[in-house]
Design a protein around this motif. Structure first.
Motif, PDB file in Angstrom:
ATOM      1  N   ILE A   1     129.409  83.199 -21.008  1.00  0.00           N
ATOM      2  CA  ILE A   1     130.722  83.520 -20.431  1.00  0.00           C
ATOM      3  C   ILE A   1     130.891  82.815 -19.086  1.00  0.00           C
ATOM      4  CG2 ILE A   1     132.119  85.368 -19.405  1.00  0.00           C
ATOM      5  CD1 ILE A   1     131.004  87.220 -21.628  1.00  0.00           C
TER       6      ILE A   1
ATOM      7  N   ILE B   1     138.398  79.281 -28.640  1.00  0.00           N
ATOM      8  CA  ILE B   1     138.888  78.627 -27.424  1.00  0.00           C
ATOM      9  C   ILE B   1     140.351  78.196 -27.537  1.00  0.00           C
ATOM     10  CG2 ILE B   1     136.687  77.841 -26.473  1.00  0.00           C
ATOM     11  CD1 ILE B   1     137.347  75.161 -28.030  1.00  0.00           C
TER      12      ILE B   1
ATOM     13  N   LEU C   1     132.064  80.880 -23.808  1.00  0.00           N
ATOM     14  CA  LEU C   1     132.712  82.039 -24.412  1.00  0.00           C
ATOM     15  C   LEU C   1     133.637  82.700 -23.409  1.00  0.00           C
ATOM     16  CD1 LEU C   1     129.755  84.028 -25.963  1.00  0.00           C
ATOM     17  CD2 LEU C   1     131.293  82.462 -27.153  1.00  0.00           C
ATOM     18  N   ARG C   2     134.433  83.626 -23.931  1.00  0.00           N
ATOM     19  CA  ARG C   2     135.221  84.520 -23.085  1.00  0.00           C
ATOM     20  C   ARG C   2     134.932  85.944 -23.497  1.00  0.00           C
ATOM     21  NH1 ARG C   2     141.308  82.195 -23.105  1.00  0.00           N
ATOM     22  NH2 ARG C   2     141.004  80.657 -21.463  1.00  0.00           N
TER      23      ARG C   2
ATOM     24  N   VAL D   1     132.930  89.802 -27.508  1.00  0.00           N
ATOM     25  CA  VAL D   1     132.822  88.375 -27.276  1.00  0.00           C
ATOM     26  C   VAL D   1     133.890  87.614 -28.050  1.00  0.00           C
ATOM     27  CG1 VAL D   1     131.378  86.433 -27.939  1.00  0.00           C
ATOM     28  CG2 VAL D   1     130.410  88.327 -26.665  1.00  0.00           C
ATOM     29  N   ASP D   2     134.425  86.591 -27.423  1.00  0.00           N
ATOM     30  CA  ASP D   2     135.457  85.778 -28.044  1.00  0.00           C
ATOM     31  C   ASP D   2     135.061  84.310 -27.981  1.00  0.00           C
ATOM     32  OD1 ASP D   2     137.783  84.668 -28.978  1.00  0.00           O
ATOM     33  OD2 ASP D   2     139.081  85.997 -27.817  1.00  0.00           O
ATOM     34  N   ASP D   3     134.804  83.741 -29.151  1.00  0.00           N
ATOM     35  CA  ASP D   3     134.387  82.339 -29.178  1.00  0.00           C
ATOM     36  C   ASP D   3     135.549  81.412 -29.521  1.00  0.00           C
ATOM     37  OD1 ASP D   3     134.162  81.480 -32.313  1.00  0.00           O
ATOM     38  OD2 ASP D   3     133.816  83.621 -31.984  1.00  0.00           O
TER      39      ASP D   3
ATOM     40  N   LEU E   1     127.258  84.022 -33.363  1.00  0.00           N
ATOM     41  CA  LEU E   1     128.507  84.389 -32.711  1.00  0.00           C
ATOM     42  C   LEU E   1     129.719  83.740 -33.368  1.00  0.00           C
ATOM     43  CD1 LEU E   1     128.231  86.236 -30.453  1.00  0.00           C
ATOM     44  CD2 LEU E   1     127.936  84.332 -28.897  1.00  0.00           C
ATOM     45  N   VAL E   2     129.636  82.451 -33.609  1.00  0.00           N
ATOM     46  CA  VAL E   2     130.810  81.752 -34.128  1.00  0.00           C
ATOM     47  C   VAL E   2     131.051  82.111 -35.586  1.00  0.00           C
ATOM     48  CG1 VAL E   2     130.653  79.843 -32.507  1.00  0.00           C
ATOM     49  CG2 VAL E   2     129.521  79.654 -34.710  1.00  0.00           C
TER      50      VAL E   2
ATOM     51  N   GLN F   1     134.980  74.805 -33.645  1.00  0.00           N
ATOM     52  CA  GLN F   1     134.576  74.411 -32.298  1.00  0.00           C
ATOM     53  C   GLN F   1     134.664  72.893 -32.157  1.00  0.00           C
ATOM     54  OE1 GLN F   1     134.427  77.913 -30.898  1.00  0.00           O
ATOM     55  NE2 GLN F   1     133.556  76.321 -29.599  1.00  0.00           N
ATOM     56  N   ILE F   2     134.891  72.445 -30.942  1.00  0.00           N
ATOM     57  CA  ILE F   2     134.966  71.016 -30.696  1.00  0.00           C
ATOM     58  C   ILE F   2     133.571  70.397 -30.771  1.00  0.00           C
ATOM     59  CG2 ILE F   2     135.458  69.270 -28.931  1.00  0.00           C
ATOM     60  CD1 ILE F   2     137.702  71.280 -27.992  1.00  0.00           C
TER      61      ILE F   2
END
Lengths: 148, 148
Positions: free
Chosen positions: B65, A86, B70-71, A82-84, B29-30, B2-3
């Motif tokens: 996703i 951006i 997320l990606r 997972v990639d958070d 996650l972050v 994160q924004i």
DNA sequence: CTAGATGCAAACAGTTTGCGTCACT
DNA sequence: AGTGACGCAAACTGTTTGCATCTAG
């Protein structure tokens, strides 16, 4: 396309035993387009060698990869990651331990196309992996090298 | 980094229901470095939410996703793919059907580092994926778009 | 002759699915 | 109140392993 036309010679130069199975798998591999999976290779090799087992295909492919005859398309198969992040960035990937670290996309000059992409492909973005050894694995490899 | 600082707002803006599980998963996650796998996320989320199930973690990650929160690190997880092409080249990868096509590395200007890589990383090579829609999937997407 | 390759079946790891229950909107 | 999220267990897919047998060198 390959430098070695003789598979026997290719095996010898990589220190591998030459077997019928390996020959057939290799021949199939270079002929199949689009980067086949082991299953796909197995399905096709099977037609020529009905008694071959999937395990042999896997083992053979790994042998080829280890000896440098083949590569894997990507170091990232195996598990979803997972990639958070951006922000535009790329990944430093360790070829040994598979660890992934982010680097800002400013580490290199922006990618610029020189030629057009194949007709009909709709470009979205780049994903760049910078492959190599992470500091920990590089240190270990160094030690091992000195010990010999 | 994160924004969105407010997770409730982040969900709303992506059309997602806000649940306690999603909040905890997202927060984890972050905070986790190095692009965790679903299992790793599960192990850590579990400590805060002992009754959560692995299936929920998977479903939630996929939801994130799909909605663009997320990606995935790479489009190539899932299965080993073999590459017999020893010439320098890159891969055109379809984000929809996952098909992989080779392109010569001359499609773009050589990559040039602008900054140094992090200390201790031993560079081997680049692997560049050019992500987008392959001609077939692009055509389908086009049709769908016109139909609406 | 011997190390290593093969084939088979069973084991594993990662991921998905079906379904009854529960919770956000 | 109704749609969709959750939790559980079972199913699935891709891959690896142990072991007996066979074969290239």
């Amino acid at each position: 396309m390959q430098i070695h036309t003789d598979f026997r010679e290719l095996c010898r130069s990589h220190g591998l035993a030459m077997t019928h199975q390996r020959q057939v798998i290799y021949d199939m591999l270079v002929v199949m387009p689009g980067h086949p999976s082991p299953e796909e290779v197995f399905d096709r090799v099977r037609k020529k060698l009905p008694s071959i087992s999937l395990a042999t295909v896997y083992k053979t492919i790994h042998t080829f990869i280890e000896s440098g005859i083949l590569r894997e398309v990507s170091p990232h198969h195996g598990s979803l990651r997972v990639d958070d992040n951006i922000r535009p960035h790329h990944h430093l990937v360790c070829t040994t331990c598979k660890s992934i670290t982010d680097v800002d996309d400013s580490v290199f000059e922006p990618l610029r196309f020189k030629h057009r992409l194949p007709q009909g492909f709709k470009f979205e973005r780049f994903a760049v992996d910078i492959l190599g050894l992470c500091p920990q694995c590089a240190a270990k490899a160094d030690k091992r090298h000195k010990a010999q």
